[in-house]
Design a protein around this motif. Sequence first.
Motif, PDB file in Angstrom:
ATOM      1  N   ASP A 194      68.726 -31.199  85.715  1.00 16.44           N
ATOM      2  CA  ASP A 194      67.603 -32.092  85.451  1.00 16.44           C
ATOM      3  C   ASP A 194      66.362 -31.352  84.963  1.00 16.44           C
ATOM      4  O   ASP A 194      65.422 -31.965  84.461  1.00 16.44           O
ATOM      5  CB  ASP A 194      67.278 -32.953  86.677  1.00 16.44           C
ATOM      6  N   HIS A 241      60.988 -32.555  89.571  1.00 19.57           N
ATOM      7  CA  HIS A 241      62.411 -32.781  89.299  1.00 19.57           C
ATOM      8  C   HIS A 241      63.182 -33.197  90.548  1.00 19.57           C
ATOM      9  O   HIS A 241      64.261 -33.765  90.440  1.00 19.57           O
ATOM     10  CB  HIS A 241      63.042 -31.569  88.588  1.00 19.57           C
ATOM     11  N   TYR A 295      64.068 -36.971  90.580  1.00 21.02           N
ATOM     12  CA  TYR A 295      65.104 -37.520  89.699  1.00 21.02           C
ATOM     13  C   TYR A 295      66.371 -37.844  90.493  1.00 21.02           C
ATOM     14  O   TYR A 295      66.625 -37.285  91.566  1.00 21.02           O
ATOM     15  CB  TYR A 295      65.468 -36.534  88.586  1.00 21.02           C
ATOM     16  N   THR A 348      69.321 -36.914  90.088  1.00 23.70           N
ATOM     17  CA  THR A 348      70.180 -35.751  90.337  1.00 23.70           C
ATOM     18  C   THR A 348      69.809 -35.012  91.622  1.00 23.70           C
ATOM     19  O   THR A 348      70.597 -34.197  92.102  1.00 23.70           O
ATOM     20  CB  THR A 348      70.110 -34.762  89.161  1.00 23.70           C
TER      21      THR A 348
END
Length: 162
Positions: free
Chosen positions: A38, A52, A55, A57
């Motif tokens: 990601d 991140h 996200y 993921t």
Amino acid sequence: MFIGHLPGAYLFFRAAAPGVDKLAFTAAMIGAVAPDLDMLWFYLVDSRAHHHHAYLTHRPILWVGIVLAGLMLRLRMPRAGIVLIFFGAGGVVHMALDSIVGEIAWGWPLLDASHPLVTVQATHSHWILSFLNHWTFAVEIAITVLALIVWRRGRRPILHPE
């Protein structure tokens, strides 16, 4: 974690599943680093607008779902199911390792709360320097060194199950 995902997962799976075949073990290693893909979106598309870890993921439910899908697939296609289980388990190990100093929302989508086990204070001009100079990075280095020792010694060969 900066360098510890692959070595940490390597140690975990060597201990937890010493007899797993090479394909499943490889799937676990790929799963252990896959959530950080990601970062491509983070830098190339999102312009670093969201951390991140926010996200999909980096949501444990995704990786647990992959493990569950692998368990179901294993009923019809045992080999593919095992590979999927190990891939998802690698992602779960990544989430556990990120939970040490990162914010992972284990209760998402029901709860959005996330709290790291250890908070790294901003002690340097750049956040990376703060992480690299924190005691938890020494733990990552130790995990990496231990993984290299275990890999080098090849104490337990990866076997084919059955």
